[in-house]
Design an enzyme around this catalytic site. Structure first.
Site, short mmCIF file in Angstrom:
data_model
loop_
_atom_site.label_atom_id
_atom_site.label_comp_id
_atom_site.label_asym_id
_atom_site.label_seq_id
_atom_site.Cartn_x
_atom_site.Cartn_y
_atom_site.Cartn_z
N CYS A 3 0.87 -1.18 0.00
CA CYS A 3 0.00 0.00 0.00
C CYS A 3 0.91 1.23 0.00
O CYS A 3 2.08 1.13 -0.35
CB CYS A 3 -0.97 -0.02 1.18
SG CYS A 3 -0.19 0.06 2.81
N ASN A 6 2.39 1.46 4.31
CA ASN A 6 2.74 0.20 4.99
C ASN A 6 2.50 0.28 6.50
O ASN A 6 3.21 -0.35 7.28
CB ASN A 6 4.19 -0.21 4.69
CG ASN A 6 4.54 -1.65 5.08
OD1 ASN A 6 5.67 -1.97 5.41
ND2 ASN A 6 3.56 -2.55 5.06
N CYS A 8 -1.17 0.77 7.46
CA CYS A 8 -2.60 0.45 7.64
C CYS A 8 -3.00 -0.78 6.82
O CYS A 8 -3.07 -1.89 7.35
CB CYS A 8 -3.48 1.65 7.24
SG CYS A 8 -3.26 3.11 8.27
N SER A 10 -1.67 -2.64 4.10
CA SER A 10 -0.83 -3.81 3.77
C SER A 10 -0.37 -4.61 4.99
O SER A 10 -0.32 -5.85 4.89
CB SER A 10 0.35 -3.42 2.86
OG SER A 10 1.22 -2.49 3.46
N ASP A 119 -8.30 3.73 1.52
CA ASP A 119 -7.33 4.09 2.56
C ASP A 119 -8.08 4.53 3.81
O ASP A 119 -8.80 5.53 3.78
CB ASP A 119 -6.46 5.23 2.03
CG ASP A 119 -5.25 5.47 2.90
OD1 ASP A 119 -5.27 5.04 4.06
OD2 ASP A 119 -4.30 6.09 2.40
P1 4NP Z 1 -1.72 2.86 4.19
O1 4NP Z 1 -2.33 4.21 4.80
O2 4NP Z 1 -1.22 3.19 2.79
O3 4NP Z 1 -2.89 1.93 4.16
O4 4NP Z 1 -0.60 2.43 5.11
C1 4NP Z 1 -1.64 5.42 4.83
C2 4NP Z 1 -0.83 5.70 5.90
C3 4NP Z 1 -0.16 6.91 5.95
C4 4NP Z 1 -0.31 7.82 4.93
C5 4NP Z 1 -1.12 7.52 3.86
C6 4NP Z 1 -1.78 6.32 3.81
N1 4NP Z 1 0.37 9.07 4.99
O5 4NP Z 1 0.12 9.90 4.11
O6 4NP Z 1 1.17 9.29 5.89
#
Ligand code: 4NP
Length: 148
Positions: A3, A6, A8, A10, A119
């Site tokens: 994702c 990494n 949430c 994945s 997300d």
């Molecule tokens: P993930 O979620 O891609 O499912 O791990 C996110 C976690 C952090 C961020 C974006 C998506 N961020 O922008 O910091």
């Protein structure tokens, strides 16, 4: 499992598939990574850890890392969570054999529909439970269809 962060989707996908594979007696090497370098070395988001714990799966020990081209050598299959992940991972493919390994994880449960795992980062805890249900469904479908 790949994702953006990494922290949430994945790591949750890694935890769900590892649990389901173990229960089904499959010996798979499962890992996860992010396309970004935003959270390298961090544990999963506490909402993700809490959600997974409610289903009896402990992902608290996982640590975020960034996807690298050598992951194409280390894994037979690269599952991505959304269309942007798909583009980002494909941009690191060195040849067609790499590119052929990449697919949207939800296509396991919904073939050809190209659905994304949303997300949950900006939403509330219920978003994580929705994500869990999608990942669980895709994991079951993958294990049912796979010859391993
Ligand atoms: P993930 O979620 O891609 O499912 O791990 C996110 C976690 C952090 C961020 C974006 C998506 N961020 O922008 O910091």
């Amino acid at each position: 499992m790949v994702c953006l962060g990494n922290i949430c989707r994945s790591p949750m996908a890694e935890g769900v598939l590892r649990e389901r594979a173990a229960r089904a007696g499959h010996n798979l090497h499962i890992d996860s990574a992010g396309t970004s370098d935003y959270h390298i070395g961090e544990g999963p988001d506490r909402r993700a850890v809490h959600c997974m714990k409610s289903y009896g799966i402990d992902i608290s020990g996982l640590r975020a890392r960034q996807f690298v081209s050598s992951d194409f050598d280390a894994f037979d299959t690269i599952f991505v969570m959304d269309q942007q992940n798909y583009r980002d991972v494909l941009s690191l493919a060195r040849h067609d054999d790499d590119a052929r390994k990449v697919s949207l994880f939800l296509n396991q449960a919904y073939p050809g529909e190209n659905r994304s795992v949303p997300d949950p980062w900006f939403g509330g805890p219920e978003g994580f439970h929705d994500v869990y249900a999608m990942l669980d469904r895709a994991s079951r479908a993958f294990l049912e269809s796979t010859e391993i």
